[in-house]
Design a protein around this motif. Structure first.
Motif, PDB file in Angstrom:
ATOM      1  N   UNK A 474       0.807  -1.225   0.000  1.00 12.72           N
ATOM      2  CA  UNK A 474       0.000   0.000   0.000  1.00 12.72           C
ATOM      3  C   UNK A 474       0.840   1.275   0.000  1.00 12.72           C
ATOM      4  N   UNK A 475       2.137   1.143  -0.242  1.00  7.71           N
ATOM      5  CA  UNK A 475       2.988   2.331  -0.266  1.00  7.71           C
ATOM      6  C   UNK A 475       2.616   3.257  -1.420  1.00  7.71           C
ATOM      7  N   UNK A 476       2.272   2.657  -2.547  1.00  6.97           N
ATOM      8  CA  UNK A 476       1.848   3.428  -3.719  1.00  6.97           C
ATOM      9  C   UNK A 476       1.001   2.535  -4.614  1.00  6.97           C
ATOM     10  N   UNK A 477       0.359   3.112  -5.600  1.00  9.48           N
ATOM     11  CA  UNK A 477      -0.542   2.355  -6.457  1.00  9.48           C
ATOM     12  C   UNK A 477       0.239   1.519  -7.464  1.00  9.48           C
ATOM     13  N   UNK A 478      -0.097   0.239  -7.522  1.00  9.56           N
ATOM     14  CA  UNK A 478       0.500  -0.640  -8.520  1.00  9.56           C
ATOM     15  C   UNK A 478      -0.113  -0.361  -9.886  1.00  9.56           C
ATOM     16  N   UNK A 479       0.689  -0.442 -10.926  1.00  9.54           N
ATOM     17  CA  UNK A 479       0.205  -0.235 -12.292  1.00  9.54           C
ATOM     18  C   UNK A 479      -0.541   1.090 -12.442  1.00  9.54           C
ATOM     19  N   UNK A 480      -0.040   2.128 -11.762  1.00  4.73           N
ATOM     20  CA  UNK A 480      -0.722   3.423 -11.771  1.00  4.73           C
ATOM     21  C   UNK A 480      -0.840   3.986 -13.181  1.00  4.73           C
ATOM     22  N   UNK A 481       0.239   3.885 -13.969  1.00  6.53           N
ATOM     23  CA  UNK A 481       0.218   4.397 -15.346  1.00  6.53           C
ATOM     24  C   UNK A 481      -0.791   3.638 -16.198  1.00  6.53           C
ATOM     25  N   UNK A 482      -0.854   2.339 -15.990  1.00  5.16           N
ATOM     26  CA  UNK A 482      -1.805   1.536 -16.756  1.00  5.16           C
ATOM     27  C   UNK A 482      -3.241   1.922 -16.418  1.00  5.16           C
ATOM     28  N   UNK A 483      -3.531   2.087 -15.138  1.00  2.00           N
ATOM     29  CA  UNK A 483      -4.893   2.453 -14.733  1.00  2.00           C
ATOM     30  C   UNK A 483      -5.287   3.820 -15.277  1.00  2.00           C
TER      31      UNK A 483
END
Length: 602
Positions: A474-483
């Motif tokens: 939960x440190x940061x969003x996974x696959x943020x660019x993809x989402x």
């Protein structure tokens, strides 16, 4: 000291003398520590999908609804959960139920343990149990683990109530024990088959102990009545199973899904040993390696090609191939060795508990050994059927540990040096285990390193990995660019291969937060999951121009894009074989390591 202070001190003293109050307090402290300091996440994506179903994530946002048809659990649990979701919609009540039931189960066990042994040197035994076994229920929860823990804990409380010589609280223990056990079995009915052998050992222990205190003739009738009470409780569990089946069958769409889900799980739960092991049998029913890989990747949702008869034949072929390998003494031995149980923290927990209980209560040694032999038999059985996964192993180990702890007798005279040795060994073991739960320092990693660490630690949901407990997701969003890519292309619908996405992507969503209604109706869905043929998913596919009985062939539609890192070639070959011989694929983009494809007819 004034009267107020005396009264206050009196109440605290009475509170600490109460086994029930102490049990609640001890487990509340452990739960709070887990919630505050640990990185809690579902061990397997199945719980996330179940939560998505009851949350209405597959329905249309404008006409969404909460669905009581829990995929793996009794529908009778779905009705109260639906009420809670309706009243307070922002919380994942499914998650709250999983954690809450685990808390109640562990509290019930603590209560029985304290009632049996008091709060002396035996306290260290139970603290070791809680430290080594609670993490799987609180830090990486999963419904199978919770269901068996609750079934066994409820059974323990129920049996202890049946054999209790104290009338006060006896009926309450029997009722609460029944309720906890039934809730566990309703969560996953198969829990009953793991719980019963261990509970039977405990029943025998209590029966023999009662005979020793009295006589065989005077206790026999009582034991028969108690055993009848146990059978009655089992009967309630089976009645719940048949009520669940009847409620599912009220609507043909859900009944069809349930029947199809059984066929699907018959295939996905079998070991795949390579195409060569089934080549001749596949070719005999008109299938080839492409079809084999479709089954291997869980993307066989084309009912025009793979009808129920074909699925049944495929299951038989795969099962026969698997049985030839697993039904072998050498394989069973090798499989036990390759699992490397010495790495498992819970196995170390059992070992420490076994050693301490053997020292303190040598009279129960035979029961300890029998419990471990039953555990070994369970491991061998699941190896035999080719279904060895950590979550099942855990349920066997926790059941074994519980029986070992409760099959001892009170010992009054324990040498001081022995007490001191047990105390130091226990404290050392507790400290070593506690460090395994502290979340890692994810902030120091780059986005790529962060994603890779999560992938390496958590991708294999069926295997044991100590990193699962402390990996920070939960440190940061996974696959943020993809989402963001998906959100910015709202004229397209992205169909995501299950193997390429769900096993990691669900960590983007905190388990205590409800999945939004209509979530999968907006931009993307996971293709080939346990929701194949689920009514709301079928409607979702229709809404996006995909045939619910043959969605793969419609990947050629202009606005449909495939996200697939592993099996895009297999899907293309399937489309070429059964629908469009000249079909081809084009790589559209690669975002956060996810490959986005466009399948075209020619």
């Amino acid at each position: 000291m004034n009267d107020k202070s005396k009264t206050h001190k009196f109440h605290i003293t009475n509170f600490l003398k109460s086994p029930a109050s102490l049990a609640i307090l001890i487990n509340l402290i452990i739960l709070v520590l887990a919630l505050v300091f640990c990185n809690i996440k579902y061990e397997v994506s199945d719980d996330y999908i179940v939560d998505s179903v009851i949350s209405g994530a597959y329905t249309q946002k404008s006409i969404g609804y909460y669905d009581v048809h829990l995929l793996f659990s009794n529908i009778l649990l779905g009705y109260p959960l639906k009420i809670l979701y309706t009243l307070i919609p922002g919380i994942s009540w499914y998650f709250v139920f999983i954690i809450g039931l685990s808390f109640v189960a562990l509290t019930a066990l603590t209560y029985v343990f304290i009632k049996r042994y008091g709060m002396g040197i035996f306290t260290y035994v139970y603290l070791i149990f809680l430290t080594y076994f609670s993490a799987d229920l609180y830090v990486i929860p999963q419904f199978t683990k919770t269901s068996v823990a609750a079934a066994v804990a409820g059974g323990v409380l129920f049996i202890s109530g049946l054999f209790s010589e104290q009338k006060k609280g006896r009926i309450i223990n029997i009722i609460l024990g029944s309720l906890i056990a039934i809730l566990g079995i309703f969560l996953r009915f198969q829990a009953i088959f793991i719980a019963l052998p261990f509970l039977f050992i405990l029943f025998i222990f209590y029966s023999i102990s009662s005979i020793k205190k009295s006589s065989f003739s005077s206790e026999l009738k009582k034991i028969i009545i108690r055993f009848a009470a146990c059978l009655f409780l089992i009967g309630i569990a089976y009645a719940g199973k048949y009520i669940n089946k009847a409620l599912w069958s009220r609507q043909s769409s859900y009944d069809n899904f349930r029947n199809y889900a059984t066929l699907r799980s018959d295939i996905t739960d079998v070991s795949f040993l390579g195409y060569d092991s089934v080549k001749e049998d596949f070719e005999a029913i008109g299938l080839n390696e492409t079809d084999y890989l479709m089954f291997r990747s869980w993307c066989f949702m084309d009912r025009n090609v793979y009808d129920d008869a074909t699925l049944s034949n495929v299951h038989k072929i795969l099962k026969n191939a698997s049985d030839k390998v697993t039904h072998n003494v050498n394989y069973l031995g090798e499989n036990l060795l390759t699992r490397d149980y010495m790495r498992y923290r819970v196995c170390w927990g059992i070992f420490i508990i076994f050693v301490i209980m053997t020292i303190l209560c040598p009279s129960g040694f035979a029961y300890y050994i029998i419990s471990m032999l039953v555990a070994l038999a369970g491991l061998l059985y699941f190896s035999w059927v080719g279904r060895v996964v950590y979550r099942v192993e855990y349920t066997i180990f926790i059941s074994c540990a519980i029986v070992i702890m409760l099959c001892g007798n009170q010992v009054k005279d324990i040498p001081k040096q022995l007490k001191k040795a047990i105390k130091y060994i226990s404290l050392t073991a507790l400290l070593i285990q506690a460090f395994a739960f502290i979340p890692d320092s994810a902030s120091k990693r780059t986005d790529e390193e962060y994603s890779q660490n999560i992938y390496d630690s958590l991708i294999s949901s069926g295997s044991y990995n100590v990193k699962k407990y402390h990996t920070n997701v939960y440190d940061r969003q996974l696959y943020a660019d993809f989402l963001r890519y998906v959100e910015n292309n709202d004229d397209k619908y992205f169909v995501m291969d299950f193997s390429s996405s769900i096993q990691i992507m669900y960590f983007n969503y905190k388990p205590w937060e409800r999945i939004p209604m209509g979530f999968f109706n907006e931009n993307y869905m996971h293709f080939g999951s346990v929701t194949m043929q689920y009514p709301a998913e079928k409607q979702l596919l229709i809404d996006h121009g995909l045939d619910p009985n043959s969605p793969i062939k419609d990947l050629v539609n202009d606005d449909i894009y495939l996200v697939d890192n592993y099996y895009s070639d297999v899907k293309l070959r399937f489309i070429q074989k059964y629908y469009y011989p000249n079909a081809r694929k084009e790589l559209v983009d690669i975002v956060n390591g996810l490959y986005i494809w466009k399948i075209k007819k020619q």
